[in-house]
Enzyme design. Structure first.
Site, PDB file in Angstrom:
ATOM      1  N   TYR A 190     -10.008 -33.382  26.827  1.00 43.76           N
ATOM      2  CA  TYR A 190     -10.866 -32.528  27.655  1.00 43.76           C
ATOM      3  C   TYR A 190     -12.335 -32.895  27.522  1.00 43.76           C
ATOM      4  O   TYR A 190     -12.839 -33.106  26.421  1.00 43.76           O
ATOM      5  CB  TYR A 190     -10.697 -31.062  27.237  1.00 43.76           C
ATOM      6  CG  TYR A 190      -9.327 -30.498  27.514  1.00 43.76           C
ATOM      7  CD1 TYR A 190      -8.763 -30.538  28.791  1.00 43.76           C
ATOM      8  CD2 TYR A 190      -8.595 -29.902  26.491  1.00 43.76           C
ATOM      9  CE1 TYR A 190      -7.507 -29.999  29.030  1.00 43.76           C
ATOM     10  CE2 TYR A 190      -7.342 -29.360  26.718  1.00 43.76           C
ATOM     11  CZ  TYR A 190      -6.805 -29.414  27.995  1.00 43.76           C
ATOM     12  OH  TYR A 190      -5.574 -28.881  28.226  1.00 43.76           O
ATOM     13  N   HIS A 247     -17.234 -10.536  -9.686  1.00 44.96           N
ATOM     14  CA  HIS A 247     -16.968 -11.771  -8.946  1.00 44.96           C
ATOM     15  C   HIS A 247     -18.294 -12.466  -8.636  1.00 44.96           C
ATOM     16  O   HIS A 247     -19.256 -11.832  -8.217  1.00 44.96           O
ATOM     17  CB  HIS A 247     -16.240 -11.403  -7.638  1.00 44.96           C
ATOM     18  CG  HIS A 247     -15.586 -12.543  -6.916  1.00 44.96           C
ATOM     19  ND1 HIS A 247     -14.945 -13.572  -7.546  1.00 44.96           N
ATOM     20  CD2 HIS A 247     -15.464 -12.795  -5.578  1.00 44.96           C
ATOM     21  CE1 HIS A 247     -14.446 -14.415  -6.634  1.00 44.96           C
ATOM     22  NE2 HIS A 247     -14.755 -13.962  -5.438  1.00 44.96           N
ATOM     23  N   ARG A 260     -20.625  -7.423  -2.252  1.00 39.36           N
ATOM     24  CA  ARG A 260     -19.406  -7.234  -1.469  1.00 39.36           C
ATOM     25  C   ARG A 260     -18.719  -6.011  -2.071  1.00 39.36           C
ATOM     26  O   ARG A 260     -19.318  -4.953  -2.087  1.00 39.36           O
ATOM     27  CB  ARG A 260     -18.581  -8.537  -1.563  1.00 39.36           C
ATOM     28  CG  ARG A 260     -17.670  -8.784  -0.394  1.00 39.36           C
ATOM     29  CD  ARG A 260     -17.012 -10.158  -0.452  1.00 39.36           C
ATOM     30  NE  ARG A 260     -16.027 -10.284  -1.520  1.00 39.36           N
ATOM     31  CZ  ARG A 260     -15.285 -11.376  -1.742  1.00 39.36           C
ATOM     32  NH1 ARG A 260     -15.435 -12.439  -0.982  1.00 39.36           N
ATOM     33  NH2 ARG A 260     -14.405 -11.417  -2.725  1.00 39.36           N
ATOM     34  N   CYS A 298      -7.036 -30.401  20.973  1.00 39.67           N
ATOM     35  CA  CYS A 298      -6.564 -29.395  21.932  1.00 39.67           C
ATOM     36  C   CYS A 298      -5.714 -28.349  21.206  1.00 39.67           C
ATOM     37  O   CYS A 298      -5.545 -28.403  19.994  1.00 39.67           O
ATOM     38  CB  CYS A 298      -5.730 -30.058  23.023  1.00 39.67           C
ATOM     39  SG  CYS A 298      -6.515 -31.499  23.755  1.00 39.67           S
ATOM     40  N   MET A 299      -5.158 -27.411  21.944  1.00 40.78           N
ATOM     41  CA  MET A 299      -4.371 -26.351  21.322  1.00 40.78           C
ATOM     42  C   MET A 299      -3.133 -26.914  20.623  1.00 40.78           C
ATOM     43  O   MET A 299      -2.789 -26.490  19.522  1.00 40.78           O
ATOM     44  CB  MET A 299      -3.950 -25.324  22.380  1.00 40.78           C
ATOM     45  CG  MET A 299      -3.301 -24.084  21.778  1.00 40.78           C
ATOM     46  SD  MET A 299      -2.795 -22.886  23.033  1.00 40.78           S
ATOM     47  CE  MET A 299      -4.369 -22.326  23.657  1.00 40.78           C
ATOM     48  N   ASP A 300      -2.481 -27.875  21.269  1.00 41.74           N
ATOM     49  CA  ASP A 300      -1.192 -28.366  20.765  1.00 41.74           C
ATOM     50  C   ASP A 300      -1.207 -29.822  20.365  1.00 41.74           C
ATOM     51  O   ASP A 300      -0.197 -30.328  19.891  1.00 41.74           O
ATOM     52  CB  ASP A 300      -0.123 -28.235  21.857  1.00 41.74           C
ATOM     53  CG  ASP A 300      -0.263 -26.958  22.633  1.00 41.74           C
ATOM     54  OD1 ASP A 300      -0.222 -25.898  21.993  1.00 41.74           O
ATOM     55  OD2 ASP A 300      -0.463 -27.017  23.860  1.00 41.74           O
ATOM     56  N   ARG A 330      -9.794 -16.178 -12.935  1.00 38.38           N
ATOM     57  CA  ARG A 330      -9.002 -16.000 -11.707  1.00 38.38           C
ATOM     58  C   ARG A 330      -9.122 -17.263 -10.864  1.00 38.38           C
ATOM     59  O   ARG A 330     -10.115 -17.439 -10.152  1.00 38.38           O
ATOM     60  CB  ARG A 330      -9.532 -14.796 -10.907  1.00 38.38           C
ATOM     61  CG  ARG A 330      -9.570 -13.481 -11.686  1.00 38.38           C
ATOM     62  CD  ARG A 330     -10.026 -12.327 -10.782  1.00 38.38           C
ATOM     63  NE  ARG A 330     -11.295 -12.588 -10.121  1.00 38.38           N
ATOM     64  CZ  ARG A 330     -12.484 -12.254 -10.596  1.00 38.38           C
ATOM     65  NH1 ARG A 330     -12.597 -11.615 -11.745  1.00 38.38           N
ATOM     66  NH2 ARG A 330     -13.575 -12.552  -9.908  1.00 38.38           N
ATOM     67  N   LYS A 350      -3.237 -14.870  -3.065  1.00 40.41           N
ATOM     68  CA  LYS A 350      -3.495 -14.129  -1.824  1.00 40.41           C
ATOM     69  C   LYS A 350      -3.361 -15.056  -0.615  1.00 40.41           C
ATOM     70  O   LYS A 350      -3.356 -16.283  -0.761  1.00 40.41           O
ATOM     71  CB  LYS A 350      -4.902 -13.528  -1.888  1.00 40.41           C
ATOM     72  CG  LYS A 350      -6.014 -14.573  -1.941  1.00 40.41           C
ATOM     73  CD  LYS A 350      -7.374 -13.950  -2.245  1.00 40.41           C
ATOM     74  CE  LYS A 350      -8.463 -15.020  -2.295  1.00 40.41           C
ATOM     75  NZ  LYS A 350      -9.757 -14.461  -2.731  1.00 40.41           N
TER      76      LYS A 350
HETATM   77  C1  PLP Z   1     -10.145 -15.308  -3.802  1.00 41.80           C
HETATM   78  C2  PLP Z   1     -10.638 -14.751  -5.089  1.00 41.80           C
HETATM   79  C3  PLP Z   1     -10.595 -15.511  -6.271  1.00 41.80           C
HETATM   80  C4  PLP Z   1     -10.214 -16.963  -6.300  1.00 41.80           C
HETATM   81  O1  PLP Z   1     -11.314 -17.755  -5.889  1.00 41.80           O
HETATM   82  P1  PLP Z   1     -11.236 -19.342  -5.941  1.00 41.80           P
HETATM   83  O2  PLP Z   1     -12.596 -19.782  -5.583  1.00 41.80           O
HETATM   84  O3  PLP Z   1     -10.200 -19.740  -4.943  1.00 41.80           O
HETATM   85  O4  PLP Z   1     -10.815 -19.698  -7.319  1.00 41.80           O
HETATM   86  C5  PLP Z   1     -10.944 -14.896  -7.455  1.00 41.80           C
HETATM   87  N1  PLP Z   1     -11.317 -13.603  -7.469  1.00 41.80           N
HETATM   88  C6  PLP Z   1     -11.412 -12.857  -6.360  1.00 41.80           C
HETATM   89  C7  PLP Z   1     -11.856 -11.459  -6.443  1.00 41.80           C
HETATM   90  C8  PLP Z   1     -11.075 -13.405  -5.124  1.00 41.80           C
HETATM   91  O5  PLP Z   1     -11.187 -12.666  -4.025  1.00 41.80           O
END
Ligand code: PLP
Length: 415
Positions: free
Chosen positions: A277, A175, A143, A324-326, A231, A45
Protein backbone atom coordinates in the site's frame (compact mmCIF):
# COMPACT_ATOMS: atom_id res chain seq x y z
CA UNK A 1 21.74 -25.97 18.73
CA UNK A 2 18.16 -25.23 18.01
CA UNK A 3 15.24 -27.14 19.38
CA UNK A 4 13.22 -26.10 16.39
CA UNK A 5 11.65 -28.77 14.26
CA UNK A 6 10.78 -28.06 10.66
CA UNK A 7 7.94 -25.61 10.33
CA UNK A 8 4.75 -26.84 8.75
CA UNK A 9 2.23 -24.33 10.05
CA UNK A 10 1.59 -21.09 8.19
CA UNK A 11 2.72 -19.07 11.20
CA UNK A 12 3.79 -20.20 14.62
CA UNK A 13 5.26 -18.87 17.84
CA UNK A 14 7.48 -21.62 19.19
CA UNK A 15 8.16 -21.26 22.92
CA UNK A 16 11.20 -23.03 24.32
CA UNK A 17 10.19 -23.81 27.90
CA UNK A 18 13.69 -25.05 28.77
CA UNK A 19 14.97 -21.57 27.93
CA UNK A 20 12.47 -20.02 30.37
CA UNK A 21 13.47 -22.50 33.10
CA UNK A 22 17.16 -21.83 32.46
CA UNK A 23 16.68 -18.06 32.39
CA UNK A 24 14.87 -18.16 35.73
CA UNK A 25 17.65 -20.30 37.23
CA UNK A 26 20.33 -18.00 35.80
CA UNK A 27 18.64 -14.89 37.17
CA UNK A 28 18.15 -16.44 40.59
CA UNK A 29 21.79 -17.53 40.75
CA UNK A 30 22.91 -14.05 39.78
CA UNK A 31 20.69 -12.30 42.32
CA UNK A 32 21.85 -14.68 45.04
CA UNK A 33 25.48 -13.69 44.46
CA UNK A 34 24.59 -10.48 46.25
CA UNK A 35 21.62 -11.55 48.36
CA UNK A 36 22.07 -15.24 49.22
CA UNK A 37 18.54 -15.79 50.53
CA UNK A 38 16.72 -13.77 47.88
CA UNK A 39 13.62 -15.32 46.39
CA UNK A 40 12.68 -15.22 42.72
CA UNK A 41 9.25 -14.10 41.59
CA UNK A 42 8.70 -14.79 37.91
CA UNK A 43 6.13 -12.44 36.43
CA UNK A 44 3.74 -14.29 34.13
CA UNK A 45 1.11 -11.59 33.56
CA UNK A 46 -0.29 -10.90 30.09
CA UNK A 47 -0.35 -14.59 29.21
CA UNK A 48 3.24 -15.03 30.31
CA UNK A 49 4.41 -12.07 28.19
CA UNK A 50 2.79 -13.85 25.26
CA UNK A 51 4.42 -17.22 25.96
CA UNK A 52 1.36 -18.88 27.56
CA UNK A 53 0.73 -18.21 31.25
CA UNK A 54 0.33 -21.81 32.37
CA UNK A 55 3.29 -23.16 30.44
CA UNK A 56 5.51 -20.22 31.35
CA UNK A 57 4.59 -20.67 35.00
CA UNK A 58 5.37 -24.38 34.87
CA UNK A 59 8.76 -23.68 33.29
CA UNK A 60 9.46 -20.92 35.80
CA UNK A 61 8.72 -23.17 38.77
CA UNK A 62 11.00 -25.81 37.24
CA UNK A 63 13.72 -23.18 37.04
CA UNK A 64 13.32 -22.25 40.70
CA UNK A 65 10.66 -19.53 40.81
CA UNK A 66 9.59 -19.25 44.46
CA UNK A 67 6.76 -16.89 43.58
CA UNK A 68 4.71 -16.09 40.51
CA UNK A 69 3.53 -12.55 39.84
CA UNK A 70 0.46 -11.52 37.86
CA UNK A 71 -1.42 -8.29 37.32
CA UNK A 72 -5.02 -9.39 37.76
CA UNK A 73 -6.95 -11.90 39.82
CA UNK A 74 -8.15 -13.88 36.79
CA UNK A 75 -4.53 -14.62 35.94
CA UNK A 76 -3.84 -15.83 39.46
CA UNK A 77 -6.90 -18.08 39.39
CA UNK A 78 -5.83 -19.48 36.02
CA UNK A 79 -2.58 -20.57 37.66
CA UNK A 80 -4.48 -22.30 40.47
CA UNK A 81 -6.83 -23.96 37.97
CA UNK A 82 -3.76 -25.34 36.20
CA UNK A 83 -2.57 -26.88 39.45
CA UNK A 84 -0.03 -24.34 40.70
CA UNK A 85 -0.17 -24.36 44.50
CA UNK A 86 2.78 -22.07 45.28
CA UNK A 87 2.93 -18.42 46.30
CA UNK A 88 1.27 -16.08 43.79
CA UNK A 89 1.00 -12.29 44.04
CA UNK A 90 -1.53 -10.26 42.07
CA UNK A 91 -1.56 -6.48 42.07
CA UNK A 92 -4.33 -4.83 40.13
CA UNK A 93 -8.04 -4.66 40.91
CA UNK A 94 -10.89 -2.21 40.54
CA UNK A 95 -13.47 -1.44 43.22
CA UNK A 96 -16.24 -4.00 43.47
CA UNK A 97 -14.28 -6.91 42.03
CA UNK A 98 -15.09 -10.26 43.59
CA UNK A 99 -11.94 -11.01 45.56
CA UNK A 100 -13.39 -13.97 47.48
CA UNK A 101 -12.15 -16.63 45.02
CA UNK A 102 -8.63 -15.24 45.28
CA UNK A 103 -8.75 -15.27 49.08
CA UNK A 104 -10.09 -18.81 48.97
CA UNK A 105 -7.29 -19.81 46.59
CA UNK A 106 -4.62 -18.37 48.88
CA UNK A 107 -3.54 -15.70 46.41
CA UNK A 108 -1.64 -12.73 47.80
CA UNK A 109 -3.61 -9.62 46.88
CA UNK A 110 -2.18 -6.11 46.87
CA UNK A 111 -3.71 -3.06 48.54
CA UNK A 112 -2.81 0.42 47.30
CA UNK A 113 -5.15 2.20 49.73
CA UNK A 114 -7.27 1.78 52.84
CA UNK A 115 -10.37 1.43 50.68
CA UNK A 116 -8.81 -1.39 48.75
CA UNK A 117 -7.68 -3.04 51.97
CA UNK A 118 -11.27 -2.87 53.23
CA UNK A 119 -12.42 -4.75 50.14
CA UNK A 120 -9.87 -7.45 50.88
CA UNK A 121 -11.08 -7.60 54.49
CA UNK A 122 -14.69 -7.95 53.33
CA UNK A 123 -13.70 -10.78 51.00
CA UNK A 124 -11.83 -12.51 53.82
CA UNK A 125 -14.85 -12.24 56.11
CA UNK A 126 -17.14 -13.63 53.42
CA UNK A 127 -14.86 -16.59 52.85
CA UNK A 128 -14.16 -17.15 56.54
CA UNK A 129 -10.41 -17.22 56.28
CA UNK A 130 -7.72 -14.57 56.58
CA UNK A 131 -6.63 -12.97 53.32
CA UNK A 132 -2.99 -12.66 52.41
CA UNK A 133 -2.36 -9.08 51.41
CA UNK A 134 0.67 -7.04 50.44
CA UNK A 135 0.86 -3.25 50.64
CA UNK A 136 2.22 -1.23 47.76
CA UNK A 137 4.04 2.04 48.27
CA UNK A 138 4.28 4.60 45.48
CA UNK A 139 7.90 5.61 45.93
CA UNK A 140 8.01 7.66 42.77
CA UNK A 141 6.55 5.71 39.86
CA UNK A 142 3.40 7.79 40.09
CA UNK A 143 1.25 4.82 39.19
CA UNK A 144 -0.30 2.42 41.72
CA UNK A 145 0.40 2.43 45.44
CA UNK A 146 0.15 4.74 48.41
CA UNK A 147 2.17 7.96 48.27
CA UNK A 148 4.36 8.79 51.27
CA UNK A 149 1.68 11.03 52.81
CA UNK A 150 -0.88 8.19 52.70
CA UNK A 151 1.52 5.43 53.73
CA UNK A 152 1.41 5.86 57.55
CA UNK A 153 -2.39 5.69 57.46
CA UNK A 154 -2.32 2.58 55.29
CA UNK A 155 0.16 0.69 57.45
CA UNK A 156 -1.68 1.60 60.67
CA UNK A 157 -4.96 0.46 59.14
CA UNK A 158 -3.30 -2.75 57.92
CA UNK A 159 -1.86 -3.44 61.36
CA UNK A 160 -5.32 -3.00 62.89
CA UNK A 161 -7.04 -5.38 60.47
CA UNK A 162 -4.20 -7.85 60.90
CA UNK A 163 -4.75 -7.78 64.68
CA UNK A 164 -8.44 -8.44 64.04
CA UNK A 165 -7.44 -11.64 62.24
CA UNK A 166 -9.00 -10.70 58.91
CA UNK A 167 -5.74 -10.44 57.00
CA UNK A 168 -2.13 -11.39 57.16
CA UNK A 169 0.11 -8.65 55.76
CA UNK A 170 2.61 -10.76 53.88
CA UNK A 171 4.51 -8.12 51.97
CA UNK A 172 5.47 -4.53 51.42
CA UNK A 173 6.62 -3.53 47.99
CA UNK A 174 7.14 -0.86 45.36
CA UNK A 175 8.13 -0.55 41.73
CA UNK A 176 10.88 1.36 39.90
CA UNK A 177 10.19 3.95 37.21
CA UNK A 178 13.65 4.22 35.63
CA UNK A 179 15.62 1.10 36.56
CA UNK A 180 16.57 0.60 32.90
CA UNK A 181 18.54 3.86 33.17
CA UNK A 182 21.07 3.13 35.90
CA UNK A 183 22.19 6.76 36.24
CA UNK A 184 18.70 8.21 36.53
CA UNK A 185 18.38 10.04 39.86
CA UNK A 186 14.88 8.67 40.41
CA UNK A 187 16.35 5.25 41.24
CA UNK A 188 18.27 6.27 44.35
CA UNK A 189 15.37 8.47 45.44
CA UNK A 190 12.92 5.57 45.14
CA UNK A 191 15.30 3.36 47.11
CA UNK A 192 15.43 5.98 49.86
CA UNK A 193 11.64 6.38 50.00
CA UNK A 194 11.16 2.61 49.99
CA UNK A 195 13.55 2.14 52.90
CA UNK A 196 11.46 4.65 54.85
CA UNK A 197 8.24 2.89 53.87
CA UNK A 198 9.60 -0.45 55.09
CA UNK A 199 10.65 1.17 58.34
CA UNK A 200 7.25 2.75 58.84
CA UNK A 201 5.53 -0.59 58.20
CA UNK A 202 7.72 -2.27 60.78
CA UNK A 203 7.17 0.57 63.25
CA UNK A 204 3.42 0.03 62.81
CA UNK A 205 3.92 -3.56 63.93
CA UNK A 206 3.83 -5.27 60.55
CA UNK A 207 6.22 -8.16 59.95
CA UNK A 208 6.00 -8.80 56.20
CA UNK A 209 7.47 -12.03 54.86
CA UNK A 210 8.72 -10.27 51.76
CA UNK A 211 9.84 -6.73 51.00
CA UNK A 212 10.54 -6.11 47.34
CA UNK A 213 11.29 -3.36 44.86
CA UNK A 214 13.14 -4.72 41.84
CA UNK A 215 11.90 -5.74 38.41
CA UNK A 216 14.24 -7.35 35.86
CA UNK A 217 16.32 -4.21 35.41
CA UNK A 218 16.59 -3.71 39.16
CA UNK A 219 17.56 -7.34 39.63
CA UNK A 220 20.32 -7.08 37.02
CA UNK A 221 21.58 -3.56 37.63
CA UNK A 222 20.77 -2.68 41.26
CA UNK A 223 21.60 -5.75 43.33
CA UNK A 224 21.57 -3.74 46.56
CA UNK A 225 17.83 -3.17 46.05
CA UNK A 226 16.96 -6.84 46.25
CA UNK A 227 15.56 -6.97 49.82
CA UNK A 228 13.77 -10.37 50.03
CA UNK A 229 12.85 -11.00 46.41
CA UNK A 230 13.00 -9.70 42.87
CA UNK A 231 10.13 -9.66 40.37
CA UNK A 232 11.54 -10.68 37.01
CA UNK A 233 9.39 -10.57 33.92
CA UNK A 234 11.10 -9.80 30.62
CA UNK A 235 14.50 -11.25 31.56
CA UNK A 236 12.83 -14.59 32.33
CA UNK A 237 11.80 -14.72 28.68
CA UNK A 238 15.34 -13.98 27.57
CA UNK A 239 15.09 -10.32 26.54
CA UNK A 240 16.91 -7.43 28.13
CA UNK A 241 14.98 -4.94 30.27
CA UNK A 242 17.68 -2.37 29.51
CA UNK A 243 18.98 -3.09 26.02
CA UNK A 244 21.23 -0.02 25.98
CA UNK A 245 23.00 -1.27 29.09
CA UNK A 246 23.03 -5.07 29.03
CA UNK A 247 22.38 -7.71 26.39
CA UNK A 248 20.77 -11.07 27.14
CA UNK A 249 24.03 -12.77 26.20
CA UNK A 250 25.95 -10.67 28.75
CA UNK A 251 24.05 -12.38 31.53
CA UNK A 252 23.46 -15.78 29.94
CA UNK A 253 19.82 -15.34 28.99
CA UNK A 254 18.29 -16.90 25.88
CA UNK A 255 15.13 -15.61 24.17
CA UNK A 256 12.42 -18.23 24.55
CA UNK A 257 10.09 -17.30 21.71
CA UNK A 258 10.72 -17.83 18.02
CA UNK A 259 8.12 -16.35 15.66
CA UNK A 260 8.27 -17.89 12.25
CA UNK A 261 6.24 -18.44 9.16
CA UNK A 262 6.54 -19.63 5.57
CA UNK A 263 6.65 -17.89 2.24
CA UNK A 264 3.23 -17.83 0.63
CA UNK A 265 4.60 -16.83 -2.76
CA UNK A 266 7.93 -15.95 -4.36
CA UNK A 267 8.22 -13.88 -7.51
CA UNK A 268 10.43 -11.61 -9.50
CA UNK A 269 9.49 -7.93 -9.58
CA UNK A 270 10.79 -5.73 -12.37
CA UNK A 271 12.81 -2.61 -11.64
CA UNK A 272 10.51 0.27 -10.78
CA UNK A 273 7.74 -1.85 -9.28
CA UNK A 274 6.15 -0.44 -6.13
CA UNK A 275 5.46 -2.74 -3.21
CA UNK A 276 2.43 -2.79 -0.92
CA UNK A 277 0.00 0.00 0.00
CA UNK A 278 1.13 3.47 -0.86
CA UNK A 279 4.12 2.21 -2.81
CA UNK A 280 6.38 3.39 -0.01
CA UNK A 281 9.10 1.10 -1.39
CA UNK A 282 10.07 0.66 -5.02
CA UNK A 283 12.38 -1.98 -6.49
CA UNK A 284 15.48 -0.22 -7.79
CA UNK A 285 16.29 -3.16 -10.02
CA UNK A 286 14.80 -6.54 -10.85
CA UNK A 287 14.29 -8.14 -7.46
CA UNK A 288 12.97 -11.40 -6.08
CA UNK A 289 10.42 -10.86 -3.32
CA UNK A 290 8.65 -13.22 -0.94
CA UNK A 291 5.13 -12.75 0.28
CA UNK A 292 5.00 -13.56 4.00
CA UNK A 293 1.56 -14.36 5.44
CA UNK A 294 1.59 -12.37 8.70
CA UNK A 295 0.85 -8.75 9.45
CA UNK A 296 -0.36 -6.31 12.04
CA UNK A 297 -3.49 -8.42 12.53
CA UNK A 298 -1.15 -11.02 13.97
CA UNK A 299 0.63 -8.53 16.22
CA UNK A 300 3.48 -7.25 14.10
CA UNK A 301 3.86 -3.51 14.36
CA UNK A 302 3.08 -1.51 11.25
CA UNK A 303 5.66 1.06 12.26
CA UNK A 304 8.31 -1.59 11.48
CA UNK A 305 7.37 -1.36 7.76
CA UNK A 306 10.51 -1.10 5.60
CA UNK A 307 12.62 -1.20 8.77
CA UNK A 308 12.40 -4.71 10.24
CA UNK A 309 14.37 -7.65 8.96
CA UNK A 310 13.72 -11.37 8.89
CA UNK A 311 15.84 -14.47 8.32
CA UNK A 312 14.90 -15.88 4.92
CA UNK A 313 16.73 -17.70 2.13
CA UNK A 314 19.81 -18.03 4.35
CA UNK A 315 20.32 -14.39 5.30
CA UNK A 316 18.80 -11.34 6.94
CA UNK A 317 16.38 -9.76 4.53
CA UNK A 318 14.52 -6.46 4.74
CA UNK A 319 10.77 -6.11 5.08
CA UNK A 320 9.91 -3.80 2.21
CA UNK A 321 6.88 -1.56 1.91
CA UNK A 322 4.01 -1.34 4.34
CA UNK A 323 3.21 -4.20 6.68
CA UNK A 324 -0.44 -5.03 5.97
CA UNK A 325 -3.08 -6.63 8.19
CA UNK A 326 -2.35 -10.17 7.02
CA UNK A 327 0.85 -10.03 5.05
CA UNK A 328 4.15 -8.38 4.39
CA UNK A 329 6.77 -8.50 1.66
CA UNK A 330 10.45 -9.35 2.02
CA UNK A 331 13.09 -8.50 -0.58
CA UNK A 332 15.36 -11.43 -1.41
CA UNK A 333 17.47 -9.68 -4.09
CA UNK A 334 18.66 -12.53 -6.31
CA UNK A 335 18.45 -15.32 -3.74
CA UNK A 336 16.76 -18.53 -4.72
CA UNK A 337 13.64 -19.37 -2.72
CA UNK A 338 10.38 -21.16 -3.19
CA UNK A 339 6.90 -20.79 -1.79
CA UNK A 340 6.77 -22.75 1.46
CA UNK A 341 10.32 -21.89 2.53
CA UNK A 342 10.76 -20.87 6.16
CA UNK A 343 10.97 -17.28 7.37
CA UNK A 344 12.10 -16.49 10.92
CA UNK A 345 10.74 -13.15 12.08
CA UNK A 346 12.60 -13.25 15.37
CA UNK A 347 14.11 -15.81 17.67
CA UNK A 348 17.16 -16.47 19.82
CA UNK A 349 19.51 -14.61 17.50
CA UNK A 350 21.84 -17.63 17.51
CA UNK A 351 21.12 -18.54 13.90
CA UNK A 352 21.45 -15.01 12.59
CA UNK A 353 17.76 -14.25 12.82
CA UNK A 354 16.66 -10.95 14.37
CA UNK A 355 15.48 -10.91 17.97
CA UNK A 356 12.34 -9.39 19.48
CA UNK A 357 14.63 -6.51 20.48
CA UNK A 358 15.45 -5.91 16.81
CA UNK A 359 11.74 -5.78 15.99
CA UNK A 360 11.22 -3.45 18.93
CA UNK A 361 13.77 -1.04 17.54
CA UNK A 362 12.27 -1.28 14.06
CA UNK A 363 8.83 -0.54 15.50
CA UNK A 364 9.97 2.16 17.93
CA UNK A 365 8.78 0.16 20.91
CA UNK A 366 10.14 -2.27 23.51
CA UNK A 367 10.60 -6.04 23.32
CA UNK A 368 7.82 -6.42 25.92
CA UNK A 369 5.30 -5.08 23.43
CA UNK A 370 6.67 -7.18 20.57
CA UNK A 371 6.29 -10.38 22.61
CA UNK A 372 2.87 -9.63 24.08
CA UNK A 373 1.54 -8.54 20.70
CA UNK A 374 2.24 -11.83 18.94
CA UNK A 375 -1.19 -13.41 18.61
CA UNK A 376 -3.76 -13.27 15.90
CA UNK A 377 -3.22 -16.22 13.65
CA UNK A 378 0.13 -17.34 15.05
CA UNK A 379 -0.18 -20.86 16.41
CA UNK A 380 1.63 -21.19 19.72
CA UNK A 381 3.66 -24.31 20.22
CA UNK A 382 5.60 -25.26 23.36
CA UNK A 383 8.76 -27.31 23.15
CA UNK A 384 11.00 -28.85 25.79
CA UNK A 385 13.58 -31.57 26.03
CA UNK A 386 12.77 -32.02 29.71
CA UNK A 387 9.08 -32.75 29.55
CA UNK A 388 8.08 -29.20 30.48
CA UNK A 389 5.75 -29.03 27.49
CA UNK A 390 3.85 -31.96 28.94
CA UNK A 391 0.89 -30.87 31.06
CA UNK A 392 1.96 -33.25 33.85
CA UNK A 393 3.90 -30.95 36.19
CA UNK A 394 6.56 -33.42 37.29
CA UNK A 395 7.12 -36.10 34.69
CA UNK A 396 8.49 -39.30 36.17
CA UNK A 397 8.96 -41.19 32.93
CA UNK A 398 11.70 -40.45 30.46
CA UNK A 399 9.79 -40.96 27.25
CA UNK A 400 6.64 -39.35 26.02
CA UNK A 401 4.99 -39.75 22.69
CA UNK A 402 2.72 -36.75 22.57
CA UNK A 403 3.20 -34.28 19.76
CA UNK A 404 3.95 -31.57 22.30
CA UNK A 405 7.23 -33.25 23.17
CA UNK A 406 8.29 -34.50 19.76
CA UNK A 407 10.81 -31.68 19.68
CA UNK A 408 12.65 -33.46 22.44
CA UNK A 409 14.06 -35.70 19.77
CA UNK A 410 14.18 -33.23 16.93
CA UNK A 411 17.26 -31.30 17.88
CA UNK A 412 20.90 -32.21 18.29
CA UNK A 413 23.01 -31.61 21.39
CA UNK A 414 22.72 -29.00 24.07
CA UNK A 415 22.09 -25.37 23.44
C1 PLP B 1 5.40 -6.18 34.92
C2 PLP B 1 5.91 -5.97 36.30
C3 PLP B 1 7.15 -6.51 36.70
C4 PLP B 1 8.10 -7.17 35.76
O1 PLP B 1 8.82 -6.19 35.03
P1 PLP B 1 10.00 -6.60 34.05
O2 PLP B 1 10.58 -5.32 33.62
O3 PLP B 1 9.36 -7.37 32.94
O4 PLP B 1 10.92 -7.47 34.82
C5 PLP B 1 7.50 -6.40 38.03
N1 PLP B 1 6.69 -5.79 38.91
C6 PLP B 1 5.52 -5.23 38.55
C7 PLP B 1 4.69 -4.55 39.56
C8 PLP B 1 5.09 -5.30 37.23
O5 PLP B 1 3.94 -4.72 36.88
Amino acid sequence: MSLLPEIVARAEAVVDLDAIADNVATLKRRVREHAPRALMMTVVKADGYGHGIVEAARAARAGGADWLGVAVVEEALALRAAGDTGPVLSWLTVPGEDLAPAVEAGIDLTAYSGEELDEVVAAARSVGRPARVQLKADTGLGRGGALPDAWPGLVDHAAAVERSGAVRVTGVWSHFACSDEPDHPANAEQERVFAEAVQAAEAAGLRPEVRHLSNSAGALLRPWSTYDLVRCGIASYGLSPAPDVVTPGDVGLVPAMTARTRMAMVKRLPAGAGVSYGHTWTAERDTTVALVPVGYGDGLHRLASSRAQVLAAGARRPVVGRICMDQLVVALDDAVARAGDPVVLFGTGEDGAPTAQDWAEAGETISYEVLTSIGGRFRRRHVSRRGLADPTPTPTTTTTTTTRTTMATAGGGER
